[in-house]
Design a protein around this motif. Structure first.
Motif, PDB file in Angstrom:
ATOM      1  N   LEU A  16     -21.917  26.311 -17.542  1.00 13.40           N
ATOM      2  CA  LEU A  16     -23.542  26.481 -16.550  1.00 13.40           C
ATOM      3  C   LEU A  16     -24.595  26.443 -17.718  1.00 13.40           C
ATOM      4  O   LEU A  16     -25.453  26.586 -16.559  1.00 13.40           O
ATOM      5  N   SER A  17     -24.595  24.795 -18.739  1.00 15.50           N
ATOM      6  CA  SER A  17     -25.623  24.989 -18.979  1.00 15.50           C
ATOM      7  C   SER A  17     -26.537  23.823 -18.003  1.00 15.50           C
ATOM      8  O   SER A  17     -27.624  24.052 -17.979  1.00 15.50           O
ATOM      9  N   THR A  18     -25.527  22.954 -17.779  1.00 15.19           N
ATOM     10  CA  THR A  18     -26.337  21.740 -16.857  1.00 15.19           C
ATOM     11  C   THR A  18     -26.898  22.136 -15.860  1.00 15.19           C
ATOM     12  O   THR A  18     -28.496  22.476 -15.540  1.00 15.19           O
ATOM     13  N   LEU A  19     -25.944  23.693 -15.195  1.00 13.92           N
ATOM     14  CA  LEU A  19     -26.771  24.570 -14.419  1.00 13.92           C
ATOM     15  C   LEU A  19     -28.647  25.010 -14.211  1.00 13.92           C
ATOM     16  O   LEU A  19     -28.966  25.648 -13.933  1.00 13.92           O
ATOM     17  N   THR A  20     -28.223  25.667 -15.979  1.00 10.88           N
ATOM     18  CA  THR A  20     -29.764  26.349 -16.219  1.00 10.88           C
ATOM     19  C   THR A  20     -30.387  25.625 -16.054  1.00 10.88           C
ATOM     20  O   THR A  20     -31.612  25.585 -16.048  1.00 10.88           O
ATOM     21  N   GLY A  21     -30.541  23.836 -16.956  1.00  7.24           N
ATOM     22  CA  GLY A  21     -31.463  22.919 -17.008  1.00  7.24           C
ATOM     23  C   GLY A  21     -32.006  22.506 -14.988  1.00  7.24           C
ATOM     24  O   GLY A  21     -33.044  22.446 -14.798  1.00  7.24           O
ATOM     25  N   VAL A  22     -30.435  22.707 -13.995  1.00  4.75           N
ATOM     26  CA  VAL A  22     -31.330  22.397 -13.006  1.00  4.75           C
ATOM     27  C   VAL A  22     -32.680  23.494 -12.304  1.00  4.75           C
ATOM     28  O   VAL A  22     -33.310  23.596 -12.447  1.00  4.75           O
ATOM     29  N   LEU A  23     -32.018  25.439 -13.172  1.00 11.85           N
ATOM     30  CA  LEU A  23     -32.851  26.153 -12.317  1.00 11.85           C
ATOM     31  C   LEU A  23     -33.868  25.741 -13.355  1.00 11.85           C
ATOM     32  O   LEU A  23     -35.356  26.218 -12.109  1.00 11.85           O
ATOM     33  N   VAL A  24     -34.407  25.055 -14.305  1.00  8.19           N
ATOM     34  CA  VAL A  24     -35.198  24.871 -15.155  1.00  8.19           C
ATOM     35  C   VAL A  24     -36.023  24.226 -15.169  1.00  8.19           C
ATOM     36  O   VAL A  24     -37.517  24.711 -15.103  1.00  8.19           O
ATOM     37  N   GLY A  25     -35.502  23.152 -13.874  1.00 12.11           N
ATOM     38  CA  GLY A  25     -36.037  22.035 -13.729  1.00 12.11           C
ATOM     39  C   GLY A  25     -36.903  22.521 -12.454  1.00 12.11           C
ATOM     40  O   GLY A  25     -38.307  21.655 -11.990  1.00 12.11           O
TER      41      GLY A  25
END
Length: 156
Positions: A16-25
């Protein structure tokens, strides 16, 4: 993309780290594109935090700059890619609080959040564009912080 880079891409998606990055983006109204070696870019990031030329969450590198910023800084990409490996090794999101602790420790010891931050040191301070500051007394760090607060009063 190498085999290990593909594994990192998959693991950083599952953890979920990349998906969290997408959410932040998305929250920062960034534009997304593919980068090299299984990385992705989020450019035009508009939030004021964190204060950095670029920062990585999972396999996503975020910046307020445009894509040309990355083309001009290949060592920065290597630095940020090393952070993506740190997310892989720490099983994703535990990296965020651990990074905050490491940045806080570094800030207390040097007055800089990167100089003694283990994650920044392992990613390469020079490649990330950081200056290494020497360890100083806690009193000196606090004095510098209070001086900075006095010279920038609230509301200005």
């Amino acid at each position: 993309m190498s085999g290990w880079q593909a594994v990192k891409l998959v693991v950083n998606t599952i953890n979920l780290s990349t998906l969290t990055g997408v959410l932040v983006g998305v929250l920062g109204r960034a534009r997304f594109s593919r980068g090299p070696r299984g990385l992705f870019y989020a450019t035009g990031y508009r939030l004021k935090f964190p204060v950095a030329g670029a920062f990585t969450i999972g396999n996503l590198i975020l910046t307020k700059h445009d894509r040309a910023y990355f083309d001009e800084q290949p060592t920065l990409i290597k630095h940020e890619e090393r952070h993506s490996w740190q997310y892989f090794c720490l099983i994703g999101l535990p990296m965020l609080p651990l990074y905050i602790l490491a940045a806080s420790w570094s800030l207390l010891r040097t007055g800089c959040p990167a100089s003694r931050n283990i994650f920044e040191r392992l990613a390469g301070l020079d490649d990330g564009g950081y200056t290494e500051y020497p360890v100083q007394s806690l009193g000196k760090t606090l004095s510098q912080a209070f001086s900075a607060l006095r010279s920038h009063p609230r509301g200005q």
